[in-house]
Structures are given as structure tokens and as C-alpha cells.
Scaffold this motif. Sequence first.
Motif: not given
Length: 75
Positions: A18-21, A27-38
Motif C-alpha cells: 500500500x505504501x509502495x503504491x 495511487x489513491x489511498x483507498x485503492x492502494x489499501x484494497x490492493x495491499x490487503x489483497x
Amino acid sequence: MFTGQFAVLTVIVAGLVGSGLVVPVGTPPLAAACIGLSFGAIAGLMPAVVRDGRFPGTLSSRRARPAMLVATLIV
């Protein structure tokens, strides 16, 4: 299945991805959080999948540690 190792590995990988995105890519933080969790969930499940003998290409528990580490790093 949901052990402490799973939770710690999921949170660490989710935070790194998430932080790398967000930071270098923007990348928008919400999208980065979703991608990071997956990515974190996949990395958290990887040790169980590698040790499970039902899937082809899995290793015995004695030799599973290096393969598990490499698979987690690839994810």
C-alpha cells in the motif's frame, strides 16, 4: 487457518504494498489499501498452501521453508 503468523504477514505485506503504491506512484489511498490487503491475504495464505500436500508442486514440511520464503517474496 487464521493464526498469528497469517495476521502479521498480511499486515506487513499490505502495509508495504500500500505504501509502495501511494508514495512513488501516486495511487489513491483507498485503492492502494484494497490492493495491499489483497496482496497481504495472498502472502498470508502462501505458507499454508506450500505446506499442503494436496496440490501438485508442494513440498514436504522439512523442505517447505525455503520455498515458502521465495513464494512470499515473489508475491
